[in-house]
Design a protein around this motif. Structure first.
Motif, short mmCIF file in Angstrom:
data_model
loop_
_atom_site.label_atom_id
_atom_site.label_comp_id
_atom_site.label_asym_id
_atom_site.label_seq_id
_atom_site.Cartn_x
_atom_site.Cartn_y
_atom_site.Cartn_z
N ASN A 45 0.85 -1.18 0.00
CA ASN A 45 0.00 0.00 0.00
C ASN A 45 0.89 1.23 0.00
O ASN A 45 1.83 1.30 0.79
CB ASN A 45 -0.92 0.00 1.22
N SER A 47 -0.65 4.49 -0.28
CA SER A 47 -1.61 5.59 -0.16
C SER A 47 -1.30 6.43 1.06
O SER A 47 -0.33 6.18 1.78
CB SER A 47 -3.03 5.03 -0.06
N GLU A 48 -2.13 7.41 1.34
CA GLU A 48 -1.94 8.25 2.52
C GLU A 48 -2.14 7.47 3.82
O GLU A 48 -1.80 7.95 4.90
CB GLU A 48 -2.87 9.46 2.49
N GLU A 49 -2.69 6.27 3.72
CA GLU A 49 -2.85 5.40 4.89
C GLU A 49 -1.75 4.35 4.97
O GLU A 49 -1.85 3.39 5.74
CB GLU A 49 -4.22 4.70 4.84
N GLY A 52 -0.42 2.73 8.31
CA GLY A 52 -1.39 2.33 9.32
C GLY A 52 -1.82 0.89 9.30
O GLY A 52 -2.78 0.52 10.01
N ARG A 74 -4.96 6.44 18.85
CA ARG A 74 -5.55 7.51 18.05
C ARG A 74 -6.47 8.44 18.83
O ARG A 74 -6.53 9.64 18.54
CB ARG A 74 -6.32 6.91 16.87
N LYS A 105 -1.43 9.79 11.46
CA LYS A 105 -1.46 8.65 10.54
C LYS A 105 -0.22 7.77 10.71
O LYS A 105 0.31 7.21 9.75
CB LYS A 105 -1.58 9.12 9.08
N VAL A 414 1.82 10.66 3.15
CA VAL A 414 1.10 10.41 4.40
C VAL A 414 0.88 11.68 5.20
O VAL A 414 -0.22 11.93 5.71
CB VAL A 414 1.88 9.38 5.26
#
Length: 465
Positions: A45, A47-49, A52, A74, A105, A414
């Protein structure tokens, strides 16, 4: 057939009479598995995640603990008394209300963007010359080891700080210039009196927290094999381990975490952050951070301790098994050229590309993994420009632990910024390289002598990590 294939075919046919391809047509091979920075635990992955996700191959119980630990990481803590009894006890003095306040994140913090903006993951450590009973540096007698710039209702804030910047110009061999920003810290609005004479102030930026359990799973002998405290091989690199106090075992052990490797394991790192950053007590750090004259016993708290042993362990597991994202574009030829340059100029003397974890970690998924963290977890003298003059156990005022580079190329995705180094002074990878000194001075000088294309290739490689 295109021109490249014609030339390559001709060279194969005429190889016996010495035909060689031009550098423009030389193909650099890809190492098997080099895209899997976290071994088989790598997450696919970008992505911006990306930071996580949990490592693969966790047990059902570990996956459940990961989810609970995630929620405690969180969600915000509140002051006592509160109906949210599992998350009350914030403060009375603190820097942040949640782990995610600094590690948004699961990524990095950043310096304040302007005067008056609340720091988002940057704090100031305080210390005096001398050694405490546990081997750590002496704290300020009033403000302790950390300037906490927030307080709960009814309490006076300990203080705050602002940053100004001094321009420093670096010039490459080809005449290109880069303006670096040296931060200068000004502590103000102290609520309980002056700081002690001779106080050392060390800014510390929250780092991304992927792959911590894999670093913890490395055998101590693996790291000792990389150390060379007396530079016996004469290469100018003299990495050495820090040895620090393990609260749980009451022993001195090798440090691995923190900017100066001043924490021995993930759980103590997490508990120390709960204590220093949020004022949350645990069985490892049961005392509140109160200045003289403030009776903490008279202030409502969230219990003793404020985070239970079970919940602390779940947060520690969560931060241990956050997976490292896969490399992107790793087979691009310019990237591979940059990778070669990264090695030839000496970066891999400290940023060790490939290591293998041991077989004893409590989390089975982290055992026997071939990982690519680009660190040795050792202390290195980085020169006077980066010095904080603040010893930390065995670390001197010019020494810092080699940070892992995995995830480097996803920081902007991120977190939306690329502030690097222990205090965020470098705004991008190139500036971070130019801040290197001490043992890394030679590698920096070699970087400055590269051609523009060679520098682009090297930075392109680092952005794939």
């Amino acid at each position: 057939m295109n021109t490249y294939l014609k030339i390559l075919s001709l060279c194969v046919i005429l190889s016996f009479i010495g035909c060689e391809t031009d550098d423009a047509y030389t193909t650099i091979a890809v190492e098997t598995g080099e895209e899997l920075l976290g071994g088989s635990t790598t997450v696919f992955n970008a992505s911006e995640e990306a930071f996580g996700f949990s490592a693969s191959q966790l047990t059902l119980e570990e996956r459940s603990s990961f989810g609970i630990g995630n929620s405690f990481f969180r969600q915000s803590w509140v002051s006592s008394p509160a109906s949210t009894t599992a998350r009350d006890g914030l403060g009375p003095f603190y820097n942040a209300v949640a782990c995610a306040s600094c590690h948004f994140k699961d990524g990095r913090g950043r310096p304040p963007g302007f005067d008056g903006e609340t720091a988002r993951g940057l704090l100031l450590r305080l210390s005096l010359n001398g050694t405490a009973a546990d081997g750590s540096a002496l704290p300020d007698p009033i403000y302790g080891h950390q300037l906490q710039d927030n307080a709960i209702l009814g309490q006076t804030t300990k203080g705050g700080f602002t940053i100004t910047y001094q321009d420093i110009i670096e010039t490459f061999d080809d005449g290109t210039t880069v303006v670096l920003k040296k931060p200068i810290y000004n502590i103000s609005n102290l609520g309980y009196g002056a700081l002690a004479a001779g106080i050392k102030v060390s800014p510390r930026l929250a780092n991304q927290i992927i792959g911590l359990g894999l670093l913890e799973a490395l055998d101590e002998n693996t790291l000792l094999h990389l150390s060379d405290p007396n530079d016996t091989d004469g290469d100018g690199i003299s990495g050495r381990p820090n040895y620090v106090y393990d609260v749980a075992t009451n022993q001195t052990v090798m440090g691995r975490f923190g900017w100066k490797a001043n924490q021995p394991n993930v759980r103590q790192q997490v508990a120390a952050a709960f204590s220093g950053d949020m004022g949350i007590t645990s069985f490892l750090f049961p005392d509140e951070n109160c200045p003289p004259g403030v009776d903490c016993n008279s202030i409502a708290n969230g219990g003793s301790p404020e985070i239970s042993d079970d919940n602390l362990n779940k947060v520690a597991l969560y931060t241990s098994v956050l997976a490292v994202p896969v490399r992107r574009d790793f087979n691009n030829q310019n990237v591979l050229k940059g990778k070669e340059t990264f090695e030839t100029i000496g970066c891999t003397s400290c940023h060790i590309p490939v290591l293998t974890t041991g077989n004893t970690h409590s989390i089975a998924a982290l055992r026997n993994q071939t990982i690519r963290p680009f660190t040795d977890l050792l202390l290195h003298d980085m020169g006077s420009a980066l010095a904080d003059d603040a010893p930390d156990f065995l670390a001197t005022g010019t020494e810092w632990r080699t940070p892992a580079l995995w995830g480097l190329g996803l920081l902007n995705t991120v977190n939306g910024f690329t502030f690097l180094m222990h205090d965020g002074r470098a705004r991008n990878i190139e500036e971070a390289i130019l801040w290197h000194g001490g043992e890394a001075q030679n590698a920096k000088n070699k970087y400055k002598s590269l051609s523009l294309q060679e520098r682009k290739n090297l930075l392109q490689f680092m952005n794939t990590l």
